[in-house]
Design a protein around this motif. Structure first.
Motif, mmCIF file in Angstrom:
data_model
loop_
_atom_site.group_PDB
_atom_site.id
_atom_site.type_symbol
_atom_site.label_atom_id
_atom_site.label_comp_id
_atom_site.label_asym_id
_atom_site.label_seq_id
_atom_site.Cartn_x
_atom_site.Cartn_y
_atom_site.Cartn_z
ATOM 1 N N GLU A 1 16.470 53.037 98.379
ATOM 2 C CA GLU A 1 17.792 53.109 97.736
ATOM 3 C C GLU A 1 18.140 51.815 96.997
ATOM 4 O O GLU A 1 18.729 51.849 95.923
ATOM 5 C CB GLU A 1 18.883 53.459 98.749
ATOM 6 N N ARG B 1 29.849 59.382 92.435
ATOM 7 C CA ARG B 1 28.561 59.998 92.779
ATOM 8 C C ARG B 1 27.636 59.844 91.577
ATOM 9 O O ARG B 1 28.064 60.051 90.439
ATOM 10 C CB ARG B 1 28.730 61.482 93.087
ATOM 11 N N LEU C 1 23.136 60.187 94.896
ATOM 12 C CA LEU C 1 23.467 58.853 95.397
ATOM 13 C C LEU C 1 24.986 58.700 95.413
ATOM 14 O O LEU C 1 25.685 59.287 94.576
ATOM 15 C CB LEU C 1 22.856 57.777 94.491
ATOM 16 N N HIS D 1 24.381 60.945 99.965
ATOM 17 C CA HIS D 1 23.612 59.799 99.475
ATOM 18 C C HIS D 1 22.160 59.869 99.982
ATOM 19 O O HIS D 1 21.931 59.941 101.188
ATOM 20 C CB HIS D 1 24.277 58.519 99.992
ATOM 21 N N HIS E 1 32.031 55.102 98.927
ATOM 22 C CA HIS E 1 30.680 54.831 99.439
ATOM 23 C C HIS E 1 30.427 53.334 99.269
ATOM 24 O O HIS E 1 30.767 52.766 98.226
ATOM 25 C CB HIS E 1 29.638 55.645 98.669
#
Ligand code: MD6
Ligand code: FE
Length: 215
Positions: free
Chosen positions: A32, A206, A150, A174, A199
Motif C-alpha cells: 500500500e 476513495r 484504496l 482499503h 481513512h
C-alpha cells in the motif's frame, strides 16, 4: 522496485463471486505504501480532473490515467488516448509496482500473462457515485479488468449482463482487489454514493484503480 509491507501478510485466496469474477480481500495491502507513492507521482504529472460526458455533464468522479493509454470522456465520446488532453503530453508510464500487483492478482484468478496498458485512476469525494455502466471501450475483451480500492469504504454494485439485472451489493475496503473477465467481462457495475468517513491514508476520499488491456 516494489516495497513490501513491513509485516508480511498471508497470501490471499481469491473468493469466486461468479464464473469469472473474483474478490481478493486485502490483496493490495502488501504494498500500500508503494502504491500510494506511485499514484501521487503519476498525479503530479497528469492531475486528477473532472471530465465532461458526451451529454455535456461534468463527471463527479475525478480521473486521471497512467500507462500507454488513458481513458477519456468529452463531448466527442468515450475513448482511449495516448496523450493526456490536459497536459498535451503522453500519460505517465505505468509504475512497475502497480503493473506487478495487477499481473499477480489476475494470475491468481486464472488470467495468466495479464499485461495492462492502461490504468484509470478514480477519486471519489464524499457523496460521489458511479452509475451502473459496462466497460466496453477496450479492444480486447479476453483480458480481465483488475480493480484496486484504496481509502474509505465503498459499496460496489455488481450487476449482470443486462442493465435491468438486479445488482448485488458488496462492500469494498482499503486494499481490496476485484478481478473480472471472461464471460463476466461486460457485467454492469457501479458504486453507490460514498458516505462521509475518514481513512488515515486518504482522508475522506476513495481511490480506485482499474487496470485494463485497452489497445
Ligand atoms: C470503482 N470501478 O470501483 C469503479 N470497472 O470505483 C469500475 O468501474 C470497475 O471496479 C470494471 C471492473 C472493475 C471495476
Ligand atoms: Fe467500470
Amino acid at each position: 522496485m516494489c516495497t513490501k509491507d513491513l509485516f508480511s501478510r498471508p497470501a490471499t485466496t481469491p473468493h469466486r463471486l461468479s464464473e469469472a469474477t473474483f474478490y481478493l480481500p486485502g490483496f493490495a495491502l502488501r504494498n500500500e505504501a508503494s502504491l500510494l507513492i506511485d499514484i501521487a507521482r503519476v498525479l503530479e504529472q497528469s492531475p486528477l480532473r473532472h471530465m465532461q460526458t458526451p451529454g455535456g455533464f461534468t463527471m463527479s468522479v475525478a480521473m486521471s490515467n497512467c500507462g500507454e493509454l488513458g481513458w477519456v470522456s468529452d463531448r466527442k465520446g468515450y475513448r482511449y488516448t495516448t496523450m493526456d488532453p490536459l497536459t498535451n503530453a503522453p500519460w505517465p508510464a505505468l509504475p512497475p509496482c502497480m503493473q506487478q500487483l495487477a499481473t499477480e492478482a489476475a494470475a491468481l484468478c486464472g488470467f495468466a500473462g495479464f499485461m495492462p496498458d492502461a490504468c484509470l485512476i478514480n477519486r471519489y469525494a464524499p457523496g460521489t457515485r458511479m452509475s451502473l455502466h459496462q466497460d466496453k471501450n477496450e479492444q480486447d475483451f479476453s483480458a480481465p479488468i483488475v480493480s484496486v480500492s484504496l481509502g474509505v469504504d465503498a459499496v460496489f454494485q455488481l450487476g449482470g449482463l443486462q442493465r435491468s439485472d438486479k445488482p448485488l451489493r458488496m462492500g469494498l475496503q482499503h486494499g481490496d482487489v476485484v478481478v473480472w473477465g471472461g464471460e463476466d467481462r461486460l457485467r454492469f457495475h457501479g458504486v453507490l454514493p460514498i458516505k462521509p468517513q475518514q481513512h488515515p491514508l486518504t482522508g475522506a476520499d476513495r481511490i480506485n484503480l482499474t487496470f485494463r488491456k485497452a489497445g
